[in-house]
Design an enzyme around this catalytic site. Structure first.
Site, PDB file in Angstrom:
ATOM      1  N   GLU A 143      74.690  -7.717  46.822  1.00  0.00           N
ATOM      2  CA  GLU A 143      73.249  -7.675  46.593  1.00  0.00           C
ATOM      3  C   GLU A 143      72.469  -7.554  47.892  1.00  0.00           C
ATOM      4  O   GLU A 143      71.474  -6.818  47.968  1.00  0.00           O
ATOM      5  CB  GLU A 143      72.807  -8.919  45.813  1.00  0.00           C
ATOM      6  CG  GLU A 143      73.116  -8.888  44.334  1.00  0.00           C
ATOM      7  CD  GLU A 143      74.583  -9.108  44.020  1.00  0.00           C
ATOM      8  OE1 GLU A 143      74.999  -8.864  42.867  1.00  0.00           O
ATOM      9  OE2 GLU A 143      75.328  -9.528  44.934  1.00  0.00           O
ATOM     10  N   HIS A 154      74.666 -18.434  35.179  1.00  0.00           N
ATOM     11  CA  HIS A 154      74.048 -17.203  34.680  1.00  0.00           C
ATOM     12  C   HIS A 154      72.879 -17.474  33.736  1.00  0.00           C
ATOM     13  O   HIS A 154      72.482 -16.596  32.983  1.00  0.00           O
ATOM     14  CB  HIS A 154      75.094 -16.346  33.961  1.00  0.00           C
ATOM     15  CG  HIS A 154      76.203 -15.904  34.855  1.00  0.00           C
ATOM     16  ND1 HIS A 154      76.007 -15.103  35.946  1.00  0.00           N
ATOM     17  CD2 HIS A 154      77.533 -16.164  34.812  1.00  0.00           C
ATOM     18  CE1 HIS A 154      77.171 -14.876  36.551  1.00  0.00           C
ATOM     19  NE2 HIS A 154      78.096 -15.525  35.888  1.00  0.00           N
TER      20      HIS A 154
END
Length: 320
Positions: free
Chosen positions: A60, A129
Protein backbone atom coordinates in the site's frame (compact mmCIF):
# COMPACT_ATOMS: atom_id res chain seq x y z
CA UNK A 1 -35.02 6.88 -12.00
CA UNK A 2 -33.26 3.54 -12.55
CA UNK A 3 -32.56 1.12 -9.70
CA UNK A 4 -28.87 0.33 -9.21
CA UNK A 5 -26.90 -1.56 -6.63
CA UNK A 6 -24.27 0.42 -4.75
CA UNK A 7 -21.64 -1.76 -6.45
CA UNK A 8 -22.97 -0.98 -9.93
CA UNK A 9 -23.19 2.71 -9.07
CA UNK A 10 -19.50 2.72 -8.13
CA UNK A 11 -18.67 0.82 -11.33
CA UNK A 12 -20.56 3.31 -13.47
CA UNK A 13 -18.78 6.20 -11.77
CA UNK A 14 -15.39 4.58 -12.39
CA UNK A 15 -16.20 3.79 -16.03
CA UNK A 16 -17.39 7.33 -16.70
CA UNK A 17 -14.32 8.85 -15.03
CA UNK A 18 -11.83 6.78 -17.03
CA UNK A 19 -13.73 7.21 -20.31
CA UNK A 20 -14.14 10.96 -20.03
CA UNK A 21 -10.63 12.02 -18.97
CA UNK A 22 -7.35 10.58 -20.28
CA UNK A 23 -5.63 11.64 -17.06
CA UNK A 24 -7.76 9.31 -14.92
CA UNK A 25 -6.61 5.78 -14.15
CA UNK A 26 -7.45 3.21 -11.48
CA UNK A 27 -4.79 1.34 -9.53
CA UNK A 28 -4.82 -1.06 -6.62
CA UNK A 29 -4.76 -4.68 -5.53
CA UNK A 30 -6.92 -6.95 -7.70
CA UNK A 31 -8.68 -4.08 -9.50
CA UNK A 32 -7.86 -5.51 -12.94
CA UNK A 33 -8.06 -9.21 -13.73
CA UNK A 34 -10.02 -10.07 -10.60
CA UNK A 35 -12.43 -7.14 -11.09
CA UNK A 36 -11.93 -5.63 -7.65
CA UNK A 37 -12.30 -7.17 -4.20
CA UNK A 38 -15.97 -6.12 -4.25
CA UNK A 39 -16.43 -6.42 -8.05
CA UNK A 40 -16.61 -2.64 -8.48
CA UNK A 41 -14.11 -2.64 -11.37
CA UNK A 42 -15.30 -5.84 -13.04
CA UNK A 43 -14.94 -5.58 -16.83
CA UNK A 44 -12.97 -2.32 -16.80
CA UNK A 45 -9.61 -3.94 -17.60
CA UNK A 46 -11.08 -5.51 -20.75
CA UNK A 47 -12.63 -2.17 -21.73
CA UNK A 48 -9.73 0.19 -21.01
CA UNK A 49 -6.59 -1.95 -20.87
CA UNK A 50 -3.77 -2.32 -18.32
CA UNK A 51 -2.47 1.26 -18.65
CA UNK A 52 -5.72 2.64 -17.26
CA UNK A 53 -6.71 -0.23 -14.91
CA UNK A 54 -3.53 -1.22 -13.09
CA UNK A 55 -3.08 -4.17 -10.77
CA UNK A 56 -0.44 -3.38 -8.15
CA UNK A 57 1.86 -5.33 -5.83
CA UNK A 58 0.70 -5.96 -2.26
CA UNK A 59 2.36 -2.80 -0.98
CA UNK A 60 0.00 0.00 0.00
CA UNK A 61 2.79 2.45 0.79
CA UNK A 62 4.28 1.81 -2.64
CA UNK A 63 1.20 2.26 -4.79
CA UNK A 64 -0.28 5.13 -2.77
CA UNK A 65 3.07 6.86 -3.13
CA UNK A 66 2.97 6.20 -6.86
CA UNK A 67 -0.50 7.72 -6.95
CA UNK A 68 0.75 10.85 -5.19
CA UNK A 69 3.58 11.14 -7.72
CA UNK A 70 1.18 10.72 -10.62
CA UNK A 71 -1.13 13.39 -9.17
CA UNK A 72 1.79 15.80 -8.77
CA UNK A 73 2.66 15.15 -12.43
CA UNK A 74 -0.81 16.16 -13.60
CA UNK A 75 -2.67 12.85 -13.66
CA UNK A 76 -5.93 12.10 -11.82
CA UNK A 77 -5.28 8.74 -10.14
CA UNK A 78 -7.93 6.73 -8.31
CA UNK A 79 -6.18 4.47 -5.81
CA UNK A 80 -8.21 1.61 -4.35
CA UNK A 81 -7.16 0.24 -0.97
CA UNK A 82 -8.96 -3.05 -0.42
CA UNK A 83 -10.09 -2.37 3.17
CA UNK A 84 -9.47 0.56 5.46
CA UNK A 85 -7.20 -1.43 7.80
CA UNK A 86 -4.74 -1.80 4.89
CA UNK A 87 -4.68 2.02 4.62
CA UNK A 88 -2.67 1.99 7.85
CA UNK A 89 0.25 0.66 5.82
CA UNK A 90 0.10 3.87 3.74
CA UNK A 91 -0.48 6.39 6.53
CA UNK A 92 2.95 7.95 6.02
CA UNK A 93 2.19 8.60 2.35
CA UNK A 94 -1.36 9.85 3.00
CA UNK A 95 -0.76 11.97 6.10
CA UNK A 96 2.84 13.15 5.67
CA UNK A 97 2.84 13.62 1.89
CA UNK A 98 -0.57 13.83 0.21
CA UNK A 99 -2.14 15.99 2.93
CA UNK A 100 0.79 18.38 3.38
CA UNK A 101 2.37 19.10 -0.01
CA UNK A 102 0.03 21.93 -1.05
CA UNK A 103 0.70 23.70 2.26
CA UNK A 104 4.45 23.01 2.30
CA UNK A 105 4.85 24.24 -1.28
CA UNK A 106 2.97 27.47 -0.64
CA UNK A 107 0.19 26.36 -2.95
CA UNK A 108 2.50 25.56 -5.86
CA UNK A 109 1.79 21.81 -5.85
CA UNK A 110 -1.67 20.21 -5.86
CA UNK A 111 -2.30 16.53 -5.14
CA UNK A 112 -5.57 15.66 -6.94
CA UNK A 113 -5.56 12.08 -5.66
CA UNK A 114 -8.67 10.02 -4.89
CA UNK A 115 -8.34 7.09 -2.49
CA UNK A 116 -11.26 4.65 -2.33
CA UNK A 117 -11.48 2.09 0.45
CA UNK A 118 -14.03 -0.21 2.09
CA UNK A 119 -14.84 0.27 5.76
CA UNK A 120 -17.06 -1.21 8.43
CA UNK A 121 -18.04 -4.39 10.23
CA UNK A 122 -20.97 -6.80 10.14
CA UNK A 123 -19.47 -9.41 7.80
CA UNK A 124 -17.75 -11.74 10.28
CA UNK A 125 -14.27 -10.93 9.02
CA UNK A 126 -12.89 -10.45 12.54
CA UNK A 127 -11.01 -7.59 14.16
CA UNK A 128 -8.40 -6.74 11.55
CA UNK A 129 -10.87 -6.36 8.65
CA UNK A 130 -13.77 -4.71 10.49
CA UNK A 131 -12.34 -1.31 11.34
CA UNK A 132 -14.24 1.96 10.90
CA UNK A 133 -11.26 4.31 10.88
CA UNK A 134 -12.57 7.07 8.61
CA UNK A 135 -12.33 9.57 11.48
CA UNK A 136 -8.54 9.09 11.46
CA UNK A 137 -8.44 10.64 8.00
CA UNK A 138 -11.10 13.24 8.82
CA UNK A 139 -8.78 14.39 11.63
CA UNK A 140 -6.07 15.46 9.17
CA UNK A 141 -6.02 18.98 7.64
CA UNK A 142 -5.31 18.77 3.91
CA UNK A 143 -7.49 15.70 3.37
CA UNK A 144 -11.17 15.60 2.46
CA UNK A 145 -13.31 12.59 3.40
CA UNK A 146 -16.55 11.45 1.76
CA UNK A 147 -18.84 8.67 3.02
CA UNK A 148 -21.50 7.75 0.43
CA UNK A 149 -24.40 5.96 2.11
CA UNK A 150 -26.64 5.42 -0.94
CA UNK A 151 -26.16 4.19 -4.52
CA UNK A 152 -27.02 7.70 -5.72
CA UNK A 153 -24.21 9.22 -3.66
CA UNK A 154 -21.80 6.44 -4.65
CA UNK A 155 -22.58 7.17 -8.32
CA UNK A 156 -21.92 10.91 -8.21
CA UNK A 157 -19.38 11.52 -5.45
CA UNK A 158 -16.41 10.24 -7.45
CA UNK A 159 -16.69 12.99 -10.06
CA UNK A 160 -16.74 15.64 -7.31
CA UNK A 161 -13.69 14.08 -5.69
CA UNK A 162 -11.75 13.95 -8.98
CA UNK A 163 -12.52 17.61 -9.67
CA UNK A 164 -11.01 18.67 -6.35
CA UNK A 165 -7.35 19.78 -6.28
CA UNK A 166 -6.79 18.21 -2.86
CA UNK A 167 -6.58 14.53 -1.90
CA UNK A 168 -9.97 12.98 -1.19
CA UNK A 169 -10.61 9.73 0.70
CA UNK A 170 -13.89 7.99 -0.17
CA UNK A 171 -14.99 5.42 2.41
CA UNK A 172 -17.54 2.85 1.21
CA UNK A 173 -19.17 0.64 3.83
CA UNK A 174 -18.66 -2.94 2.69
CA UNK A 175 -22.21 -4.01 3.63
CA UNK A 176 -23.66 -1.48 1.19
CA UNK A 177 -22.32 -2.92 -2.07
CA UNK A 178 -25.34 -5.16 -2.68
CA UNK A 179 -27.94 -2.58 -1.59
CA UNK A 180 -30.19 -1.23 -4.36
CA UNK A 181 -31.91 2.12 -4.66
CA UNK A 182 -32.85 4.76 -7.20
CA UNK A 183 -30.02 6.67 -8.85
CA UNK A 184 -30.57 9.88 -10.79
CA UNK A 185 -29.26 9.90 -14.35
CA UNK A 186 -27.38 13.16 -13.81
CA UNK A 187 -25.65 15.02 -10.98
CA UNK A 188 -27.87 18.07 -11.35
CA UNK A 189 -28.32 19.69 -7.95
CA UNK A 190 -25.99 17.21 -6.25
CA UNK A 191 -23.48 18.60 -3.74
CA UNK A 192 -21.14 15.97 -2.37
CA UNK A 193 -19.80 18.30 0.30
CA UNK A 194 -23.11 19.03 2.04
CA UNK A 195 -25.06 16.85 4.46
CA UNK A 196 -28.47 15.56 3.39
CA UNK A 197 -31.64 15.54 5.48
CA UNK A 198 -32.99 12.08 4.63
CA UNK A 199 -36.12 12.37 6.76
CA UNK A 200 -37.86 15.42 8.23
CA UNK A 201 -38.80 15.41 11.91
CA UNK A 202 -39.47 17.66 14.87
CA UNK A 203 -38.61 15.72 18.05
CA UNK A 204 -35.00 14.52 17.78
CA UNK A 205 -32.15 14.78 15.27
CA UNK A 206 -30.52 11.49 14.30
CA UNK A 207 -27.07 12.24 12.87
CA UNK A 208 -25.09 9.54 11.09
CA UNK A 209 -23.15 8.56 7.96
CA UNK A 210 -22.29 5.62 5.72
CA UNK A 211 -23.38 2.16 6.75
CA UNK A 212 -25.41 3.33 9.75
CA UNK A 213 -27.93 5.23 7.63
CA UNK A 214 -30.18 2.19 7.10
CA UNK A 215 -30.29 1.43 10.82
CA UNK A 216 -31.23 5.03 11.57
CA UNK A 217 -34.00 4.97 8.97
CA UNK A 218 -35.40 1.80 10.55
CA UNK A 219 -35.15 3.36 14.01
CA UNK A 220 -36.97 6.47 12.80
CA UNK A 221 -39.82 4.34 11.45
CA UNK A 222 -40.10 2.49 14.76
CA UNK A 223 -40.19 5.77 16.68
CA UNK A 224 -42.79 7.23 14.30
CA UNK A 225 -45.17 4.41 15.21
CA UNK A 226 -45.16 5.83 18.74
CA UNK A 227 -45.53 9.44 17.62
CA UNK A 228 -41.84 10.42 17.92
CA UNK A 229 -40.71 12.18 14.74
CA UNK A 230 -36.97 11.82 14.20
CA UNK A 231 -35.16 14.00 11.67
CA UNK A 232 -32.35 12.08 9.97
CA UNK A 233 -29.17 13.88 8.88
CA UNK A 234 -26.73 11.96 6.68
CA UNK A 235 -23.35 13.69 6.97
CA UNK A 236 -22.09 12.44 3.55
CA UNK A 237 -18.91 14.50 3.96
CA UNK A 238 -16.85 14.02 7.14
CA UNK A 239 -14.27 16.68 6.27
CA UNK A 240 -15.07 19.48 5.66
CA UNK A 241 -17.99 19.02 8.05
CA UNK A 242 -21.28 20.65 7.08
CA UNK A 243 -21.96 22.08 10.53
CA UNK A 244 -24.73 24.36 9.26
CA UNK A 245 -27.07 21.52 8.27
CA UNK A 246 -26.41 19.69 11.54
CA UNK A 247 -27.00 22.77 13.68
CA UNK A 248 -30.14 23.79 11.77
CA UNK A 249 -31.65 20.37 12.47
CA UNK A 250 -30.77 20.36 16.18
CA UNK A 251 -32.01 23.95 16.58
CA UNK A 252 -35.37 22.69 15.29
CA UNK A 253 -35.64 19.47 17.34
CA UNK A 254 -33.63 20.51 20.44
CA UNK A 255 -32.32 16.95 20.85
CA UNK A 256 -29.51 15.05 19.11
CA UNK A 257 -28.55 11.39 18.91
CA UNK A 258 -25.33 10.63 17.01
CA UNK A 259 -24.85 7.16 15.54
CA UNK A 260 -21.36 6.10 14.47
CA UNK A 261 -19.91 2.65 13.80
CA UNK A 262 -16.55 3.89 15.05
CA UNK A 263 -15.55 3.65 18.69
CA UNK A 264 -16.92 6.33 20.98
CA UNK A 265 -13.67 7.40 22.68
CA UNK A 266 -12.07 10.31 20.76
CA UNK A 267 -14.38 9.50 17.83
CA UNK A 268 -16.51 11.20 15.20
CA UNK A 269 -19.48 11.23 17.59
CA UNK A 270 -17.37 13.11 20.15
CA UNK A 271 -16.50 15.80 17.59
CA UNK A 272 -20.14 16.21 16.54
CA UNK A 273 -21.29 16.38 20.15
CA UNK A 274 -18.68 19.07 20.86
CA UNK A 275 -19.79 21.16 17.86
CA UNK A 276 -23.43 20.96 18.94
CA UNK A 277 -22.64 21.81 22.58
CA UNK A 278 -20.37 24.72 21.65
CA UNK A 279 -22.83 26.28 19.23
CA UNK A 280 -26.27 25.26 20.53
CA UNK A 281 -25.95 24.58 24.27
CA UNK A 282 -28.84 26.91 25.11
CA UNK A 283 -31.11 25.19 22.58
CA UNK A 284 -30.70 21.66 23.91
CA UNK A 285 -33.57 20.09 25.84
CA UNK A 286 -31.41 17.07 26.76
CA UNK A 287 -27.73 16.08 26.65
CA UNK A 288 -26.42 14.91 23.29
CA UNK A 289 -26.51 11.10 23.13
CA UNK A 290 -24.05 8.84 21.30
CA UNK A 291 -24.60 5.32 19.94
CA UNK A 292 -21.27 3.81 18.92
CA UNK A 293 -19.47 0.48 18.67
CA UNK A 294 -18.43 -1.19 21.92
CA UNK A 295 -14.85 -0.45 22.98
CA UNK A 296 -13.49 -3.82 21.88
CA UNK A 297 -11.76 -5.23 18.80
CA UNK A 298 -14.64 -6.37 16.60
CA UNK A 299 -15.45 -10.01 17.47
CA UNK A 300 -15.62 -12.75 14.84
CA UNK A 301 -18.60 -14.62 16.35
CA UNK A 302 -21.78 -13.25 14.81
CA UNK A 303 -23.76 -12.86 18.01
CA UNK A 304 -20.86 -10.99 19.63
CA UNK A 305 -20.28 -8.83 16.54
CA UNK A 306 -23.98 -7.90 16.47
CA UNK A 307 -23.85 -7.04 20.17
CA UNK A 308 -20.82 -4.79 19.68
CA UNK A 309 -22.21 -2.73 16.79
CA UNK A 310 -24.87 0.02 16.89
CA UNK A 311 -28.30 -1.57 16.45
CA UNK A 312 -31.76 -0.31 15.66
CA UNK A 313 -32.81 -1.18 19.21
CA UNK A 314 -29.96 0.84 20.76
CA UNK A 315 -30.72 3.82 18.52
CA UNK A 316 -34.42 3.72 19.45
CA UNK A 317 -33.56 3.46 23.16
CA UNK A 318 -31.21 6.46 22.93
CA UNK A 319 -33.89 8.52 21.22
CA UNK A 320 -36.51 7.59 23.80
Amino acid sequence: MPQLSYREAVRQALREAVASDDRVFLMGEDVGRYGGAYACSKGLLEEFGPDRIRDTPLSESCFVGAGIGAALAGMRPIVEIMTINFALLALDQIVNNAATLRHMSGGQMAVPLVIRTATGAGRQVAAQHSHSLEVWFAHVPGLKVLAPATPHDARWMLAAALADPDPVVIVEHALLYSREDEVAESADGFDAWRAAVRREGSDVSLITSGGSLGKCLAAAETLAADGIQAELVDLRCLRPLDSETILASVAKTHRAVIVDEGWQTYGLAAELAAVINERLFGELAAPVARVCTAEVPIPYAKQLEDAALPSVERIVAACR
